[in-house]
Design a protein around this motif. Sequence first.
Motif, PDB file in Angstrom:
ATOM      1  N   THR A  71       0.854  -1.211   0.000  1.00  0.00           N
ATOM      2  CA  THR A  71       0.000   0.000   0.000  1.00  0.00           C
ATOM      3  C   THR A  71       0.876   1.242   0.000  1.00  0.00           C
ATOM      4  OG1 THR A  71      -0.271   0.153   2.421  1.00  0.00           O
ATOM      5  CG2 THR A  71      -1.926  -1.138   1.202  1.00  0.00           C
ATOM      6  N   LYS A  72       1.982   1.185   0.740  1.00  0.00           N
ATOM      7  CA  LYS A  72       2.871   2.359   0.784  1.00  0.00           C
ATOM      8  C   LYS A  72       3.460   2.591  -0.600  1.00  0.00           C
ATOM      9  CE  LYS A  72       2.608   3.446   5.156  1.00  0.00           C
ATOM     10  NZ  LYS A  72       1.946   4.701   5.579  1.00  0.00           N
ATOM     11  N   TYR A  73       3.861   1.489  -1.263  1.00  0.00           N
ATOM     12  CA  TYR A  73       4.451   1.593  -2.614  1.00  0.00           C
ATOM     13  C   TYR A  73       3.414   2.121  -3.609  1.00  0.00           C
ATOM     14  CZ  TYR A  73       5.959   0.155  -7.240  1.00  0.00           C
ATOM     15  OH  TYR A  73       6.262   0.148  -8.573  1.00  0.00           O
ATOM     16  N   PHE A  74       2.210   1.536  -3.573  1.00  0.00           N
ATOM     17  CA  PHE A  74       1.179   1.958  -4.542  1.00  0.00           C
ATOM     18  C   PHE A  74       0.829   3.437  -4.336  1.00  0.00           C
ATOM     19  CE2 PHE A  74      -0.499  -2.676  -4.505  1.00  0.00           C
ATOM     20  CZ  PHE A  74       0.400  -3.033  -5.502  1.00  0.00           C
ATOM     21  N   ILE A  75       0.745   3.848  -3.074  1.00  0.00           N
ATOM     22  CA  ILE A  75       0.400   5.266  -2.790  1.00  0.00           C
ATOM     23  C   ILE A  75       1.504   6.180  -3.312  1.00  0.00           C
ATOM     24  CG2 ILE A  75       0.056   6.978  -0.965  1.00  0.00           C
ATOM     25  CD1 ILE A  75      -1.300   4.656   0.667  1.00  0.00           C
ATOM     26  N   GLU A  76       2.754   5.780  -3.158  1.00  0.00           N
ATOM     27  CA  GLU A  76       3.855   6.592  -3.706  1.00  0.00           C
ATOM     28  C   GLU A  76       3.672   6.729  -5.222  1.00  0.00           C
ATOM     29  OE1 GLU A  76       7.867   5.568  -2.920  1.00  0.00           O
ATOM     30  OE2 GLU A  76       7.719   5.758  -0.752  1.00  0.00           O
ATOM     31  N   GLU A  77       3.327   5.639  -5.888  1.00  0.00           N
ATOM     32  CA  GLU A  77       3.167   5.664  -7.358  1.00  0.00           C
ATOM     33  C   GLU A  77       1.998   6.571  -7.756  1.00  0.00           C
ATOM     34  OE1 GLU A  77       6.422   4.222  -7.778  1.00  0.00           O
ATOM     35  OE2 GLU A  77       5.349   4.167  -9.695  1.00  0.00           O
ATOM     36  N   ILE A  78       0.920   6.524  -6.992  1.00  0.00           N
ATOM     37  CA  ILE A  78      -0.243   7.396  -7.262  1.00  0.00           C
ATOM     38  C   ILE A  78       0.198   8.856  -7.170  1.00  0.00           C
ATOM     39  CG2 ILE A  78      -2.445   8.207  -6.286  1.00  0.00           C
ATOM     40  CD1 ILE A  78      -2.924   5.213  -5.419  1.00  0.00           C
ATOM     41  N   MET A  79       0.986   9.174  -6.147  1.00  0.00           N
ATOM     42  CA  MET A  79       1.425  10.562  -5.936  1.00  0.00           C
ATOM     43  C   MET A  79       2.386  11.003  -7.043  1.00  0.00           C
ATOM     44  SD  MET A  79       1.702  10.608  -1.805  1.00  0.00           S
ATOM     45  CE  MET A  79       0.164  10.506  -0.868  1.00  0.00           C
ATOM     46  N   LYS A  80       3.239  10.098  -7.504  1.00  0.00           N
ATOM     47  CA  LYS A  80       4.148  10.448  -8.612  1.00  0.00           C
ATOM     48  C   LYS A  80       3.329  10.772  -9.868  1.00  0.00           C
ATOM     49  CE  LYS A  80       7.924   7.397  -7.059  1.00  0.00           C
ATOM     50  NZ  LYS A  80       8.600   6.089  -7.340  1.00  0.00           N
ATOM     51  N   ASP A  81       2.318   9.946 -10.158  1.00  0.00           N
ATOM     52  CA  ASP A  81       1.477  10.185 -11.352  1.00  0.00           C
ATOM     53  C   ASP A  81       0.698  11.491 -11.213  1.00  0.00           C
ATOM     54  OD1 ASP A  81       0.652   6.663 -11.930  1.00  0.00           O
ATOM     55  OD2 ASP A  81       2.361   7.904 -12.568  1.00  0.00           O
ATOM     56  N   LEU A  82       0.243  11.785  -9.993  1.00  0.00           N
ATOM     57  CA  LEU A  82      -0.529  13.018  -9.751  1.00  0.00           C
ATOM     58  C   LEU A  82       0.353  14.245 -10.041  1.00  0.00           C
ATOM     59  CD1 LEU A  82      -3.086  14.418  -8.722  1.00  0.00           C
ATOM     60  CD2 LEU A  82      -2.222  14.067  -6.384  1.00  0.00           C
ATOM     61  N   CYS A  83       1.595  14.192  -9.543  1.00  0.00           N
ATOM     62  CA  CYS A  83       2.509  15.328  -9.773  1.00  0.00           C
ATOM     63  C   CYS A  83       2.830  15.475 -11.256  1.00  0.00           C
ATOM     64  CB  CYS A  83       3.795  15.136  -8.976  1.00  0.00           C
ATOM     65  SG  CYS A  83       3.553  15.391  -7.223  1.00  0.00           S
ATOM     66  N   LYS A  84       2.958  14.350 -11.960  1.00  0.00           N
ATOM     67  CA  LYS A  84       3.222  14.422 -13.408  1.00  0.00           C
ATOM     68  C   LYS A  84       2.020  15.059 -14.121  1.00  0.00           C
ATOM     69  CE  LYS A  84       6.126  10.349 -14.063  1.00  0.00           C
ATOM     70  NZ  LYS A  84       5.615   9.005 -13.731  1.00  0.00           N
ATOM     71  N   SER A  85       0.822  14.745 -13.647  1.00  0.00           N
ATOM     72  CA  SER A  85      -0.395  15.234 -14.352  1.00  0.00           C
ATOM     73  C   SER A  85      -0.670  16.702 -14.043  1.00  0.00           C
ATOM     74  CB  SER A  85      -1.598  14.406 -13.902  1.00  0.00           C
ATOM     75  OG  SER A  85      -1.973  14.808 -12.583  1.00  0.00           O
ATOM     76  N   ASP A  86      -0.188  17.181 -12.857  1.00  0.00           N
ATOM     77  CA  ASP A  86      -0.516  18.556 -12.460  1.00  0.00           C
ATOM     78  C   ASP A  86       0.641  19.139 -11.664  1.00  0.00           C
ATOM     79  OD1 ASP A  86      -3.185  20.028 -10.398  1.00  0.00           O
ATOM     80  OD2 ASP A  86      -1.353  20.863 -11.284  1.00  0.00           O
ATOM     81  N   PRO A  87       1.507  19.925 -12.315  1.00  0.00           N
ATOM     82  CA  PRO A  87       2.722  20.440 -11.664  1.00  0.00           C
ATOM     83  C   PRO A  87       2.443  21.426 -10.534  1.00  0.00           C
ATOM     84  CG  PRO A  87       2.534  21.307 -13.910  1.00  0.00           C
ATOM     85  CD  PRO A  87       1.403  20.363 -13.721  1.00  0.00           C
ATOM     86  N   GLU A  88       1.184  21.730 -10.290  1.00  0.00           N
ATOM     87  CA  GLU A  88       0.893  22.618  -9.155  1.00  0.00           C
ATOM     88  C   GLU A  88       1.017  21.884  -7.823  1.00  0.00           C
ATOM     89  OE1 GLU A  88      -2.215  25.880 -11.079  1.00  0.00           O
ATOM     90  OE2 GLU A  88      -2.756  24.703  -9.290  1.00  0.00           O
ATOM     91  N   TRP A  89       1.041  20.532  -7.874  1.00  0.00           N
ATOM     92  CA  TRP A  89       1.178  19.775  -6.626  1.00  0.00           C
ATOM     93  C   TRP A  89       2.604  19.834  -6.095  1.00  0.00           C
ATOM     94  CZ3 TRP A  89      -2.295  17.072  -3.562  1.00  0.00           C
ATOM     95  CH2 TRP A  89      -3.613  16.958  -4.060  1.00  0.00           C
TER      96      TRP A  89
END
Length: 351
Positions: free
Chosen positions: A160-178
């Motif tokens: 879960t920790k790994y998957f959440i990290e991956e979700i956050m990486k994708d979120l930052c790629k999709s929206d640089p305001e994060w």
Amino acid sequence: VKKKKMSSGCVLVTGGAGFVGTHSVIELINAGYSVVVVDNFVNASHESLKRVEEICGTKIPIFSVDLTDKQALADLFKKHKFTSVIHFAGLKAVGESCELPLLYYKVNIGGTTNLLEVMKENNVKNLIFSSSATVYGTPEYLPLDENHPTGGCTNPYGKTKYFIEEIMKDLCKSDPEWNIVILRYFNPVGAHKSGKIGEDPKGVPNNLMPYCAQVAVGKRKEINVYGNDYDTPDGTGVRDYIHVEDLAIGHVAAQKKIEECCGLKIYNLGTGQGYSVMDMINALSKAAGKPVPYKIAERRTGDIASCYSKPDLAAKELGWKATRGLDEMCEDLWRWQTMNPDGFNSNGPKS
Ligand code: WQD
């Protein structure tokens, strides 16, 4: 994207009633932040936050909300203007996660995606995430730096920790305001100097040091040393134990980094020093002034031999370094344990 300077406004701390959460709330308040705590109190007590208020001499707005209840979370964001979120909330028992994987995926990942969606809907895009060195799986090299591959973890909790990290990486790629700072903890131990708060696991402690402390105080018979045939100096498992106060201060440093609008950053929070199970047993018996009985038992499934950090990146980019040594970790743990033999259920710390 031009990023504006962020004021040091109100910080929402999810899971703020927990072990690392309470210690981090204290350091955030000490650093001048105003804090709001949300917790579902499944694995934490209201008493812990009462003591945090005593230590800080201030009232803290506390909301009993489960992150899997998205509407309740959305209502909270309507009431408060948060400038950033520190996300501790989640289930963290490795063994339990193997028995109840669906619960762990629902609470840890579902709770996090709810939080991220509500943050986005309220244009709150500054987040510090409580991750773990467990995402590195079995180390391919040591000490572990942040470039080491992740995803090798075998238990659902670590996944879960790994998957959440991956979700956050994708979120930052999709929206640089994060701006997201992922903190990979090694092994948090110790307690606040006052002895008023500390680690208070429910039932039989899974982690080594709370179990050791309960043996030392006579609550349990002996420690089971899970294997002494590892490829380590004394055959027992080696880990990077870090004082929870050092860890908490690391979160203030991460918050300052967020205020520089840093985008996505990942840091190990460890000391860089590995200690074996026997080192820890000996250090606690020194702090307790008495031997701590133990016996050599079978290895625990899924355990790795050694895991310790290369903490240089946090030193360089956060200006943060752990300063508390092994003796201090054990002295502070011992004070918490003796003042609160039944954890937060004890009727207040004994003098
Ligand atoms: C430490 C060492 C054991 C108990 C896990 C999670 C990590 C983090 C901390 C949650 C190992 C040995 C332990 C005992 C023992 N997460 N041990 N007898 O396994 O390094 O990390 O907890 O908080 O994400 O993976 O920590 O304290 O369980 O074990 O001999 O009764 O102590 O084999 O070598 P671990 P731990």
